[in-house]
Write a protein that holds these residues in place. Structure first.
Motif, PDB file in Angstrom:
ATOM      1  N   LEU A 194       6.298  -6.018  59.245  1.00 56.19           N
ATOM      2  CA  LEU A 194       6.670  -7.414  59.370  1.00 56.19           C
ATOM      3  C   LEU A 194       5.478  -8.218  59.859  1.00 56.19           C
ATOM      4  CD1 LEU A 194      10.080  -7.113  61.213  1.00 56.19           C
ATOM      5  CD2 LEU A 194       9.742  -7.732  58.834  1.00 56.19           C
ATOM      6  N   GLU A 195       5.312  -9.409  59.337  1.00 57.41           N
ATOM      7  CA  GLU A 195       4.274 -10.295  59.857  1.00 57.41           C
ATOM      8  C   GLU A 195       4.910 -11.148  60.945  1.00 57.41           C
ATOM      9  OE1 GLU A 195       1.758 -12.447  57.158  1.00 57.41           O
ATOM     10  OE2 GLU A 195       2.258 -11.041  55.563  1.00 57.41           O
ATOM     11  N   VAL A 196       4.397 -11.033  62.146  1.00 57.93           N
ATOM     12  CA  VAL A 196       4.929 -11.790  63.277  1.00 57.93           C
ATOM     13  C   VAL A 196       3.848 -12.746  63.743  1.00 57.93           C
ATOM     14  CG1 VAL A 196       5.985 -11.675  65.553  1.00 57.93           C
ATOM     15  CG2 VAL A 196       6.322  -9.793  63.939  1.00 57.93           C
ATOM     16  N   PRO A 197       4.068 -14.070  63.569  1.00 54.50           N
ATOM     17  CA  PRO A 197       3.058 -15.043  63.996  1.00 54.50           C
ATOM     18  C   PRO A 197       2.814 -14.980  65.502  1.00 54.50           C
ATOM     19  CG  PRO A 197       4.877 -16.121  62.833  1.00 54.50           C
ATOM     20  CD  PRO A 197       5.243 -14.691  62.998  1.00 54.50           C
ATOM     21  N   ALA A 198       1.597 -15.326  65.897  1.00 54.31           N
ATOM     22  CA  ALA A 198       1.210 -15.286  67.312  1.00 54.31           C
ATOM     23  C   ALA A 198       2.150 -16.115  68.186  1.00 54.31           C
ATOM     24  CB  ALA A 198      -0.228 -15.770  67.468  1.00 54.31           C
ATOM     25  N   ILE A 245      14.071  -5.068  70.660  1.00 50.02           N
ATOM     26  CA  ILE A 245      13.600  -6.186  69.828  1.00 50.02           C
ATOM     27  C   ILE A 245      14.752  -7.125  69.506  1.00 50.02           C
ATOM     28  CG2 ILE A 245      13.835  -5.269  67.478  1.00 50.02           C
ATOM     29  CD1 ILE A 245      10.861  -7.232  68.921  1.00 50.02           C
ATOM     30  N   ARG A 246      15.947  -6.572  69.319  1.00 46.42           N
ATOM     31  CA  ARG A 246      17.123  -7.418  69.056  1.00 46.42           C
ATOM     32  C   ARG A 246      17.364  -8.352  70.237  1.00 46.42           C
ATOM     33  NH1 ARG A 246      20.767  -3.499  68.008  1.00 46.42           N
ATOM     34  NH2 ARG A 246      21.357  -3.364  70.187  1.00 46.42           N
ATOM     35  N   THR A 247      17.331  -7.810  71.456  1.00 51.27           N
ATOM     36  CA  THR A 247      17.560  -8.610  72.663  1.00 51.27           C
ATOM     37  C   THR A 247      16.450  -9.632  72.858  1.00 51.27           C
ATOM     38  OG1 THR A 247      18.712  -6.763  73.693  1.00 51.27           O
ATOM     39  CG2 THR A 247      17.883  -8.482  75.160  1.00 51.27           C
ATOM     40  N   ARG A 248      15.204  -9.205  72.722  1.00 51.73           N
ATOM     41  CA  ARG A 248      14.059 -10.105  72.928  1.00 51.73           C
ATOM     42  C   ARG A 248      13.994 -11.199  71.866  1.00 51.73           C
ATOM     43  NH1 ARG A 248      10.727  -9.395  77.594  1.00 51.73           N
ATOM     44  NH2 ARG A 248      11.533  -7.496  78.491  1.00 51.73           N
ATOM     45  N   ALA A 249      14.248 -10.843  70.619  1.00 47.95           N
ATOM     46  CA  ALA A 249      14.200 -11.842  69.541  1.00 47.95           C
ATOM     47  C   ALA A 249      15.313 -12.869  69.717  1.00 47.95           C
ATOM     48  CB  ALA A 249      14.300 -11.161  68.175  1.00 47.95           C
ATOM     49  N   CYS A 294      13.820 -27.354  67.831  1.00 48.80           N
ATOM     50  CA  CYS A 294      12.672 -27.370  66.937  1.00 48.80           C
ATOM     51  C   CYS A 294      13.042 -28.269  65.759  1.00 48.80           C
ATOM     52  CB  CYS A 294      12.365 -25.953  66.450  1.00 48.80           C
ATOM     53  SG  CYS A 294      11.183 -25.873  65.098  1.00 48.80           S
ATOM     54  N   GLU A 295      12.269 -29.309  65.549  1.00 52.20           N
ATOM     55  CA  GLU A 295      12.597 -30.292  64.512  1.00 52.20           C
ATOM     56  C   GLU A 295      12.679 -29.660  63.125  1.00 52.20           C
ATOM     57  OE1 GLU A 295      10.663 -34.280  62.636  1.00 52.20           O
ATOM     58  OE2 GLU A 295      10.521 -34.016  64.800  1.00 52.20           O
ATOM     59  N   GLU A 296      11.728 -28.778  62.815  1.00 50.38           N
ATOM     60  CA  GLU A 296      11.727 -28.155  61.493  1.00 50.38           C
ATOM     61  C   GLU A 296      12.920 -27.216  61.319  1.00 50.38           C
ATOM     62  OE1 GLU A 296       8.771 -25.707  58.499  1.00 50.38           O
ATOM     63  OE2 GLU A 296       7.984 -26.490  60.385  1.00 50.38           O
ATOM     64  N   CYS A 297      13.277 -26.482  62.365  1.00 53.38           N
ATOM     65  CA  CYS A 297      14.445 -25.600  62.289  1.00 53.38           C
ATOM     66  C   CYS A 297      15.731 -26.415  62.127  1.00 53.38           C
ATOM     67  CB  CYS A 297      14.545 -24.710  63.526  1.00 53.38           C
ATOM     68  SG  CYS A 297      13.352 -23.367  63.549  1.00 53.38           S
ATOM     69  N   ILE A 343       8.097 -19.822  62.999  1.00 53.37           N
ATOM     70  CA  ILE A 343       8.472 -19.093  64.215  1.00 53.37           C
ATOM     71  C   ILE A 343       9.949 -18.707  64.167  1.00 53.37           C
ATOM     72  CG2 ILE A 343       8.735 -19.258  66.720  1.00 53.37           C
ATOM     73  CD1 ILE A 343       6.325 -21.215  66.635  1.00 53.37           C
ATOM     74  N   GLY A 344      10.797 -19.658  63.817  1.00 55.02           N
ATOM     75  CA  GLY A 344      12.228 -19.390  63.718  1.00 55.02           C
ATOM     76  C   GLY A 344      12.540 -18.316  62.686  1.00 55.02           C
ATOM     77  N   ARG A 345      11.864 -18.382  61.539  1.00 50.96           N
ATOM     78  CA  ARG A 345      12.080 -17.362  60.494  1.00 50.96           C
ATOM     79  C   ARG A 345      11.643 -15.983  60.985  1.00 50.96           C
ATOM     80  NH1 ARG A 345       9.789 -21.438  57.344  1.00 50.96           N
ATOM     81  NH2 ARG A 345       7.846 -20.265  57.173  1.00 50.96           N
ATOM     82  N   ALA A 346      10.498 -15.915  61.662  1.00 47.93           N
ATOM     83  CA  ALA A 346      10.003 -14.624  62.160  1.00 47.93           C
ATOM     84  C   ALA A 346      10.963 -14.041  63.195  1.00 47.93           C
ATOM     85  CB  ALA A 346       8.611 -14.787  62.756  1.00 47.93           C
TER      86      ALA A 346
END
Length: 128
Positions: A16-20, A85-89, A102-105, A114-117
């Motif tokens: 998975l690609e996870v943005p910084a 990861i489920r809990t943290r995400a 988040c306006e875009e979300c 970020i929301g998609r990741a």
């Protein structure tokens, strides 16, 4: 006909690609408090569960972090168990959209990067 969730977008290596910015919301722990197995990705970054396998782990990608405030950066390979990861995400996703959404979300159906990741990580954490 079944309603299946499509596979998560992945890199060429199948990770998975996870943005910084999403990783920041996950609050990765500092290196100096981790054991060798956690730094190398053999055990969960948060709960130390392990050994992790490709079926039981979520790979968070290669990271470069300082060992301490006065040291050079070190390469490490954090992985998490599905439960952590489920809990943290989930927590990170809530932090991302609250208190100010988040306006875009809020305005687009796929949401922001970020929301998609974070949603992908949440779904991966639910997989068996």
């Amino acid at each position: 006909m079944t309603n299946r969730t499509p596979p998560s977008p992945a890199t060429a290596e199948g990770l998975l690609e996870v943005p910084a910015a999403a990783l920041e919301l996950l609050n990765l722990p500092l290196l100096d408090g981790l054991r060798d197995g956690q730094v190398r990705g053999r055990h969960c970054l948060w709960c130390r569960r392990g050994p992790l396998t490709s079926e039981t782990a979520i790979d968070l990608g290669e990271q470069m972090s300082p060992l301490s405030s006065d040291s050079s950066r070190m390469r490490w390979y954090p992985r998490a168990c599905r439960r952590c990861i489920r809990t943290r995400a989930y927590r990170a996703l809530l932090d991302h959209v609250h208190p100010g959404p988040c306006e875009e979300c809020e305005t687009s159906s796929p949401g922001c990067e970020i929301g998609r990741a974070l949603n992908r990580l949440l779904r991966e954490g639910r997989r068996r």
